[in-house]
Enzyme design. Structure first.
Site, PDB file in Angstrom:
ATOM      1  N   TYR A   1      -4.736   3.548   8.038  1.00 29.75           N
ATOM      2  CA  TYR A   1      -6.090   3.001   8.229  1.00 29.75           C
ATOM      3  C   TYR A   1      -6.625   3.371   9.601  1.00 29.75           C
ATOM      4  O   TYR A   1      -6.454   4.520  10.026  1.00 29.75           O
ATOM      5  CB  TYR A   1      -6.090   1.475   7.988  1.00 29.75           C
ATOM      6  CG  TYR A   1      -5.274   1.117   6.779  1.00 29.75           C
ATOM      7  CD1 TYR A   1      -5.691   1.535   5.522  1.00 29.75           C
ATOM      8  CD2 TYR A   1      -4.063   0.442   6.871  1.00 29.75           C
ATOM      9  CE1 TYR A   1      -4.937   1.254   4.398  1.00 29.75           C
ATOM     10  CE2 TYR A   1      -3.304   0.160   5.753  1.00 29.75           C
ATOM     11  CZ  TYR A   1      -3.745   0.573   4.526  1.00 29.75           C
ATOM     12  OH  TYR A   1      -3.000   0.315   3.426  1.00 29.75           O
TER      13      TYR A   1
ATOM     14  N   LYS B   1       0.485   3.453  -2.943  1.00 27.48           N
ATOM     15  CA  LYS B   1      -0.668   4.355  -3.095  1.00 27.48           C
ATOM     16  C   LYS B   1      -0.233   5.821  -3.071  1.00 27.48           C
ATOM     17  O   LYS B   1      -0.901   6.681  -3.633  1.00 27.48           O
ATOM     18  CB  LYS B   1      -1.703   4.069  -2.004  1.00 27.48           C
ATOM     19  CG  LYS B   1      -2.338   2.678  -2.158  1.00 27.48           C
ATOM     20  CD  LYS B   1      -3.160   2.257  -0.951  1.00 27.48           C
ATOM     21  CE  LYS B   1      -3.757   0.866  -1.149  1.00 27.48           C
ATOM     22  NZ  LYS B   1      -4.413   0.348   0.072  1.00 27.48           N
TER      23      LYS B   1
ATOM     24  N   VAL C   1       1.068  -3.845   3.794  1.00 33.01           N
ATOM     25  CA  VAL C   1       1.030  -5.156   4.441  1.00 33.01           C
ATOM     26  C   VAL C   1       2.272  -6.009   4.180  1.00 33.01           C
ATOM     27  O   VAL C   1       2.404  -7.087   4.741  1.00 33.01           O
ATOM     28  CB  VAL C   1      -0.232  -5.991   4.092  1.00 33.01           C
ATOM     29  CG1 VAL C   1      -1.476  -5.436   4.734  1.00 33.01           C
ATOM     30  CG2 VAL C   1      -0.392  -6.155   2.601  1.00 33.01           C
TER      31      VAL C   1
ATOM     32  N   SER D   1       0.802  -1.242   0.000  1.00 31.71           N
ATOM     33  CA  SER D   1       0.000   0.000   0.000  1.00 31.71           C
ATOM     34  C   SER D   1       0.826   1.279   0.000  1.00 31.71           C
ATOM     35  O   SER D   1       0.268   2.360  -0.191  1.00 31.71           O
ATOM     36  CB  SER D   1      -0.946   0.006   1.191  1.00 31.71           C
ATOM     37  OG  SER D   1      -2.017  -0.862   0.940  1.00 31.71           O
TER      38      SER D   1
ATOM     39  N   TYR E   1      -3.831  -2.170 -10.169  1.00 29.13           N
ATOM     40  CA  TYR E   1      -3.699  -2.032  -8.704  1.00 29.13           C
ATOM     41  C   TYR E   1      -2.808  -3.132  -8.107  1.00 29.13           C
ATOM     42  O   TYR E   1      -1.913  -2.859  -7.297  1.00 29.13           O
ATOM     43  CB  TYR E   1      -5.104  -2.042  -8.077  1.00 29.13           C
ATOM     44  CG  TYR E   1      -5.078  -2.088  -6.570  1.00 29.13           C
ATOM     45  CD1 TYR E   1      -4.778  -0.947  -5.828  1.00 29.13           C
ATOM     46  CD2 TYR E   1      -5.332  -3.273  -5.876  1.00 29.13           C
ATOM     47  CE1 TYR E   1      -4.729  -0.991  -4.445  1.00 29.13           C
ATOM     48  CE2 TYR E   1      -5.289  -3.320  -4.493  1.00 29.13           C
ATOM     49  CZ  TYR E   1      -4.991  -2.183  -3.785  1.00 29.13           C
ATOM     50  OH  TYR E   1      -4.924  -2.230  -2.409  1.00 29.13           O
TER      51      TYR E   1
HETATM   52  N1  GLN Z   1      -2.361  -5.254  -2.017  1.00 31.21           N
HETATM   53  C1  GLN Z   1      -2.900  -5.173  -0.682  1.00 31.21           C
HETATM   54  C2  GLN Z   1      -4.401  -5.339  -0.697  1.00 31.21           C
HETATM   55  O1  GLN Z   1      -5.025  -4.779  -1.528  1.00 31.21           O
HETATM   56  C3  GLN Z   1      -2.496  -3.882  -0.063  1.00 31.21           C
HETATM   57  C4  GLN Z   1      -3.044  -3.679   1.321  1.00 31.21           C
HETATM   58  C5  GLN Z   1      -2.076  -3.003   2.235  1.00 31.21           C
HETATM   59  O2  GLN Z   1      -0.879  -2.946   2.023  1.00 31.21           O
HETATM   60  N2  GLN Z   1      -2.593  -2.552   3.344  1.00 31.21           N
HETATM   61  O3  GLN Z   1      -4.969  -6.012   0.105  1.00 31.21           O
END
Ligand code: GLN
Length: 309
Positions: A243, A67, A261, A64, A191
């Protein structure tokens, strides 16, 4: 003047007995294979000095954190018009939550939760074949990091394509509200590949240095965004970057940051440095457990919190 290398060394030494703490993300099978016993930390100051400790040269899946780069590209393309498609408020819910999306008619709360990032990818895809949008992102990140060796790990992208049921649900939901212009499979293809960017802590800290330096990379001279846009991206990271752990991160660390993650966290000390930490074990809300602890120690020892020392 703080001896930064000594600070990094002391953090590494003190955290050594705890390396391996937390739980590696296992909902993406390829990430479940990662050895939890790794820890890297890299700091790049606005005068271009690089400080590393631990596994700062081992590539990991930035997930993420990508992003932030995709948001920068989307703002470059459509400017403030982006905010018709996605909000700017913290969500207070999990990264892959679907509940809010229905209440808010398919407009995700912010660009850093999964739904918001999927909408941002859709914006970047305008006028492109999916492959070209991925290519544009990869070129952009290589340019930011000034490093052509940054790659996308196709195995991670494939693994998530096969198991990303929730992301398919989120994307289908948004498409039903007409907040995606492209077919769900194409948007998620982009994505999943952006999330599969594979970078070291050092590459990541270098790539994000423009956010610490008023929108320009002081080491390469590349002007990336205006000072105002850099400030605003930092504001979004501070309020939405972790988050439902965003408040806690601001409380303990006090720096704009974005987690993934894969166990990475990218953080910015505005006007001073950019920072990347990686430790694959995650806490309950899906953020790197030791990564957050290391950043808390770093902020405390340097006085870099944006809220004062
Ligand atoms: N590719 C992961 C997902 O969409 C990214 C989520 C994350 O890093 N929090 O679940």
């Amino acid at each position: 003047m703080t001896n930064l290398q000594a600070v990094l060394d002391s953090i590494h030494k003190e955290l050594a007995p705890r390396i391996g703490e937390g739980k590696v993300a296992d909902y993406i099978p390829e990430l479940a294979k990662i050895d939890a016993n790794q820890f890297g930390l890299s700091v790049v100051t606005v005068d271009g000095k690089v400080y590393n400790v631990g596994h700062a040269d081992v590539p990991f899946s930035i997930q993420s954190i990508s992003k932030v780069f995709m948001l920068t590209l989307a703002l470059g393309k459509v400017g403030e018009g982006l905010w018709k498609r996605v909000g700017r408020e913290p969500s207070g819910s999990a990264f892959n939550s679907i509940v809010q999306l229905e209440q808010e008619q398919g407009i995700p709360r912010n660009p850093f939760i999964n739904a918001g990032a999927i909408a941002v990818s859709d914006v970047v895809m305008a006028g492109h074949a999916p492959r070209e949008a991925i290519g544009e992102l990869l070129r952009f990140v290589r340019y930011l990091a000034d490093d052509e060796s940054v790659t996308i790990d196709d195995r991670v992208a494939k693994s998530e394509t096969q198991t990303g049921y929730r992301n398919f649900a989120l994307a289908n939901f948004m498409r039903s509200y007409r907040n995606l212009d492209h077919p769900v499979e194409h948007v998620l293809g982009v994505y999943f590949h952006q999330c599969a960017l594979s970078m070291t802590c050092e590459q990541l800290a270098k790539a994000g240095l423009f956010l610490a330096a008023r929108g320009s990379n002081p080491t390469t001279g590349h002007s990336v965004v205006s000072p105002k846009r850099a400030r605003r991206i930092n504001a979004l990271m501070l309020t939405c970057g972790h988050y439902d752990g965003s408040g806690d991160f601001a409380y303990h660390v006090g720096l704009p940051g974005k987690s993934g993650v894969g166990g990475g966290i990218f953080a910015v000390a505005p006007g001073i440095a950019s920072i990347a930490v990686w430790s694959p074990g995650l806490n309950k809300v899906g953020n790197s457990q030791l990564g957050a602890v290391a950043l808390e120690m770093l902020a405390a020892r340097t006085g870099w919190s944006v809220f004062g020392d």
